[in-house]
Design a protein around this motif. Structure first.
Motif, mmCIF file in Angstrom:
data_model
loop_
_atom_site.group_PDB
_atom_site.id
_atom_site.type_symbol
_atom_site.label_atom_id
_atom_site.label_comp_id
_atom_site.label_asym_id
_atom_site.label_seq_id
_atom_site.Cartn_x
_atom_site.Cartn_y
_atom_site.Cartn_z
ATOM 1 N N HIS A 15 0.706 -1.274 0.001
ATOM 2 C CA HIS A 15 0.173 -0.154 0.067
ATOM 3 C C HIS A 15 0.979 1.412 -0.021
ATOM 4 O O HIS A 15 0.606 2.209 -0.562
ATOM 5 C CB HIS A 15 -0.979 -0.138 1.147
ATOM 6 C CG HIS A 15 -1.907 1.301 1.097
ATOM 7 N ND1 HIS A 15 -1.783 2.462 1.944
ATOM 8 C CD2 HIS A 15 -3.058 1.136 0.666
ATOM 9 C CE1 HIS A 15 -2.954 2.902 1.646
ATOM 10 N NE2 HIS A 15 -3.671 2.233 0.815
ATOM 11 N N ARG A 16 1.960 1.361 0.674
ATOM 12 C CA ARG A 16 2.946 2.432 0.894
ATOM 13 C C ARG A 16 3.506 2.551 -0.581
ATOM 14 O O ARG A 16 3.700 3.717 -0.895
ATOM 15 C CB ARG A 16 3.892 2.129 1.849
ATOM 16 C CG ARG A 16 3.607 2.879 3.316
ATOM 17 C CD ARG A 16 4.938 2.849 4.192
ATOM 18 N NE ARG A 16 5.418 1.594 4.536
ATOM 19 C CZ ARG A 16 5.144 0.834 5.208
ATOM 20 N NH1 ARG A 16 4.059 0.927 5.938
ATOM 21 N NH2 ARG A 16 5.674 -0.363 5.467
ATOM 22 N N GLN A 17 3.893 1.323 -1.323
ATOM 23 C CA GLN A 17 4.522 1.559 -2.448
ATOM 24 C C GLN A 17 3.529 2.083 -3.530
ATOM 25 O O GLN A 17 3.853 2.942 -4.363
ATOM 26 C CB GLN A 17 5.043 0.112 -3.038
ATOM 27 C CG GLN A 17 6.192 -0.328 -2.384
ATOM 28 C CD GLN A 17 6.544 -1.879 -3.018
ATOM 29 O OE1 GLN A 17 5.960 -2.743 -2.513
ATOM 30 N NE2 GLN A 17 7.132 -1.927 -4.096
ATOM 31 N N PHE A 21 3.694 5.348 -5.620
ATOM 32 C CA PHE A 21 3.658 5.331 -7.138
ATOM 33 C C PHE A 21 2.556 6.135 -7.662
ATOM 34 O O PHE A 21 2.691 6.788 -8.754
ATOM 35 C CB PHE A 21 3.498 3.768 -7.467
ATOM 36 C CG PHE A 21 3.783 3.589 -9.247
ATOM 37 C CD1 PHE A 21 4.819 2.679 -9.454
ATOM 38 C CD2 PHE A 21 2.704 3.911 -10.027
ATOM 39 C CE1 PHE A 21 4.971 2.575 -10.859
ATOM 40 C CE2 PHE A 21 2.803 3.616 -11.316
ATOM 41 C CZ PHE A 21 4.013 2.990 -11.946
ATOM 42 N N MET A 22 1.605 6.244 -7.059
ATOM 43 C CA MET A 22 0.483 7.089 -7.540
ATOM 44 C C MET A 22 1.093 8.776 -7.388
ATOM 45 O O MET A 22 0.915 9.334 -8.400
ATOM 46 C CB MET A 22 -0.940 7.111 -6.609
ATOM 47 C CG MET A 22 -1.611 5.913 -6.771
ATOM 48 S SD MET A 22 -2.534 5.502 -8.358
ATOM 49 C CE MET A 22 -3.544 6.757 -8.166
ATOM 50 N N GLN A 23 1.605 9.092 -6.463
ATOM 51 C CA GLN A 23 2.377 10.359 -6.150
ATOM 52 C C GLN A 23 3.286 10.399 -7.431
ATOM 53 O O GLN A 23 3.386 11.605 -7.918
ATOM 54 C CB GLN A 23 3.070 10.615 -4.929
ATOM 55 C CG GLN A 23 1.809 10.634 -3.955
ATOM 56 C CD GLN A 23 1.059 12.029 -3.637
ATOM 57 O OE1 GLN A 23 1.256 12.844 -4.464
ATOM 58 N NE2 GLN A 23 0.131 11.895 -2.999
ATOM 59 N N LYS A 58 4.824 -2.983 -13.263
ATOM 60 C CA LYS A 58 5.038 -4.303 -13.294
ATOM 61 C C LYS A 58 6.513 -4.649 -12.787
ATOM 62 O O LYS A 58 6.903 -5.506 -11.855
ATOM 63 C CB LYS A 58 4.992 -4.920 -14.900
ATOM 64 C CG LYS A 58 4.883 -6.123 -15.104
ATOM 65 C CD LYS A 58 4.812 -6.516 -16.466
ATOM 66 C CE LYS A 58 4.031 -7.670 -16.941
ATOM 67 N NZ LYS A 58 3.857 -7.697 -18.501
ATOM 68 N N GLU A 59 7.315 -3.750 -13.205
ATOM 69 C CA GLU A 59 8.694 -3.757 -12.590
ATOM 70 C C GLU A 59 8.829 -3.495 -11.144
ATOM 71 O O GLU A 59 9.563 -4.329 -10.212
ATOM 72 C CB GLU A 59 9.713 -2.904 -13.177
ATOM 73 C CG GLU A 59 11.154 -2.934 -13.445
ATOM 74 C CD GLU A 59 11.746 -1.747 -14.153
ATOM 75 O OE1 GLU A 59 11.502 -1.389 -15.492
ATOM 76 O OE2 GLU A 59 12.441 -1.033 -13.447
ATOM 77 N N ALA A 60 7.965 -2.826 -10.632
ATOM 78 C CA ALA A 60 7.888 -2.612 -9.072
ATOM 79 C C ALA A 60 7.196 -3.633 -8.531
ATOM 80 O O ALA A 60 6.923 -3.580 -6.978
ATOM 81 C CB ALA A 60 7.076 -1.183 -8.961
ATOM 82 N N GLU A 86 -9.117 1.178 -3.713
ATOM 83 C CA GLU A 86 -9.584 2.653 -3.349
ATOM 84 C C GLU A 86 -8.557 3.768 -4.057
ATOM 85 O O GLU A 86 -8.784 4.662 -4.595
ATOM 86 C CB GLU A 86 -9.671 2.772 -1.856
ATOM 87 C CG GLU A 86 -9.958 4.172 -1.477
ATOM 88 C CD GLU A 86 -10.130 4.567 -0.139
ATOM 89 O OE1 GLU A 86 -10.286 3.642 0.763
ATOM 90 O OE2 GLU A 86 -10.148 5.909 0.425
ATOM 91 N N LEU A 87 -7.037 3.463 -3.674
ATOM 92 C CA LEU A 87 -6.027 4.290 -4.339
ATOM 93 C C LEU A 87 -6.180 4.464 -5.744
ATOM 94 O O LEU A 87 -6.131 5.493 -6.241
ATOM 95 C CB LEU A 87 -4.657 3.743 -3.908
ATOM 96 C CG LEU A 87 -4.076 4.078 -2.400
ATOM 97 C CD1 LEU A 87 -2.646 3.492 -2.374
ATOM 98 C CD2 LEU A 87 -3.807 5.661 -2.349
ATOM 99 N N MET A 88 -6.320 3.257 -6.444
ATOM 100 C CA MET A 88 -6.368 3.431 -7.799
ATOM 101 C C MET A 88 -7.866 3.904 -8.490
ATOM 102 O O MET A 88 -7.804 4.813 -9.226
ATOM 103 C CB MET A 88 -6.408 1.921 -8.547
ATOM 104 C CG MET A 88 -5.261 1.052 -8.085
ATOM 105 S SD MET A 88 -5.304 -0.651 -8.740
ATOM 106 C CE MET A 88 -4.471 -1.501 -7.549
#
Ligand SMILES: Cc1cc2nc3c(=O)[nH]c(=O)nc-3n(C[C@H](O)[C@H](O)[C@H](O)COP(=O)(O)OP(=O)(O)OC[C@H]3O[C@@H](n4cnc5c(N)ncnc54)[C@H](O)[C@@H]3O)c2cc1C
Length: 399
Positions: A15-17, A21-23, A58-60, A86-88
């Motif tokens: 979730h943190r990752q 990634f979103m930011q 994918k890489e992450a 929810e984040l997506m």
């Protein structure tokens, strides 16, 4: 309420990752993606910026997070996945970046659970890699499709083949040039009991006789490049090996598809509403009317506070439904899934509507709010009409 509302440590890390990634990658791409999707020359083609983000995701290791199956997916429980969905959901196209978008998610679940080895190799594997896209074709213009037993498209046995004739509409994803495979529901056994008449077959999009009639619009949005398409099937011939599960199992497969795949919509709607609330708050701080910022005025404060409460209520209901689903499966969580399907789209609509109101006329021109509202409004139908969920829940309670 579930006794275990907390996510696992592995899910907390992911979730943190995902938040980072979103930011770092998704929000900064919004303007470019919107320009691509609004340009008549490009909008029905995959957006290169989204494709580049997919490679990064994918890489992450932020890939196929929706699939609880540890062999094919990330092995997360529904409870662990919910906050990630929810984040997506905060960005309308973000789920695809992580290969977690509808209708591919539901189709991958069907193939993972009910497909045979050769169907998995041919269709599930490239879907899981994000190389192709898919669509699920159940709804028909001529019958009340909220009642799956009404579905009428003919799937007639002919030697080693099935031949399909009929019409479908509102088929999400079928407009995408990468859409290679359709899961089509139709009638194989017209004389059987009404719950054993239907089957699902895999139909490659390129099969002769499959025709895209037109792209449908909801409140002016056609959601290119995925689209919601009307499709015609005229003497479409597929080998009998295209059958998913057994002949006559179509209704049961449709029911199975309605469980986890469909609460993903609710999870994403929480994110959509949360984003609208955050926009509302920003606007209320900066816009001055009658000598005071909107945020200093009681009615705007009420909009903000109520929205916050309603989002939190829906989030807790969603987490509870997800935890129940993990603990006892679709059947045990039936009422909880029904509750959240009733509550989440209405809540999101209410919150987004308030945000539009607080933005004034600019709310109607906003790059996010009108599309978000249209999406939430569609989900009062697309996920099965509200009334069907309400009736099923009431029946469950009355039993
Ligand atoms: C944006 C969008 C995307 C979609 N994507 C897909 C897709 O990818 N694949 C696909 O197959 N379909 C898709 N659909 C279609 C959607 O699943 C159907 O529209 C939905 O199931 C309702 O079927 P219907 O439109 O035939 O409505 P009907 O079955 O004709 O129902 C009409 C209305 O009757 C009322 N009603 C129905 N049953 C009851 C009841 N038991 N009690 C009281 N009232 C009732 C409800 O108000 C309902 O809205 C999509 C729809 C939209 C809007």
């Amino acid at each position: 309420m579930s006794s275990s509302p907390h996510a696992s440590p592995h899910a907390e890390t992911l979730h943190r990752q995902l938040t980072d990634f979103m930011q770092e990658h998704v929000y900064p791409a919004e303007v470019e993606v919107a320009a691509w999707q609004n340009n008549p020359q490009t909008r029905w083609q995959p957006c290169p910026r989204i494709e580049a983000l997919k490679a990064l995701a994918k890489e992450a290791g932020l890939w196929n997070l929706f699939l609880p199956d540890p062999v094919h997916g990330a092995g997360l429980s529904n409870r662990d996945y919910a906050p990630m969905a929810e984040l997506m959901g905060r960005v309308l196209w973000a789920s695809e970046v992580f290969n977690c978008n509808a209708p591919d998610t539901g189709n991958m679940e069907v193939l993972a659970h009910f497909g045979n080895d050769s169907q998995k190799a041919e269709w599930l594997a490239p879907l899981l890699r994000g190389e192709i896209r898919s669509a699920f074709a159940m709804t028909e213009p001529d019958v009340a499709s909220s009642d799956a037993t009404n579905i009428a498209l003919g799937i007639t046995a002919d030697g080693d083949d099935y031949v399909l004739n009929g019409r479908k509409w509102w088929i999400t994803g079928a407009g995408d040039p990468r859409c290679a495979i359709l899961i089509v529901m139709g009638v194989t056994d017209p004389e059987a009991d009404k719950h054993a008449r239907h089957s699902m077959v895999l139909v490659p999009m390129a099969t002769p006789g499959v025709r895209v009639v037109r792209a449908l619009e909801a409140f002016g949005f056609d959601d290119a490049p995925s689209g919601h398409m009307e499709l015609e099937f005229r003497n479409v011939r597929v080998p009998k090996s295209s059958l998913i599960g057994s002949q006559g199992s179509g209704f049961a497969l449709a029911q199975a598809r309605l469980g986890p795949g469909r609460i993903h919509h609710c999870m994403r709607l929480i994110g959509l509403a949360q984003r609208a609330l955050e926009l509302m708050i920003e606007r209320a701080k900066s816009r001055v009317a009658f000598g005071k910022p909107l945020g200093a005025q009681g009615m705007a404060q009420e909009m903000i506070a109520l929205s916050h409460c309603e989002i939190a209520q829906a989030r807790l209901l969603t987490l509870n439904a997800a935890a129940m689903l993990d603990a006892g499966g679709n059947k045990a969580a039936k009422n909880e899934i029904g509750m959240i399907k009733i509550v989440a789209p209405r809540m999101a609509l209410q919150v987004i509507d308030r945000a539009i109101q607080l933005f004034g006329a600019e709310g109607l021109q906003h790059p996010f709010l009108p599309h978000a509202w249209a999406g939430a409004r569609c989900l009062r139908l697309a996920d099965g009409p509200d009334e069907v969920h309400i009736a099923a829940l009431a029946r469950g309670l009355l039993k």
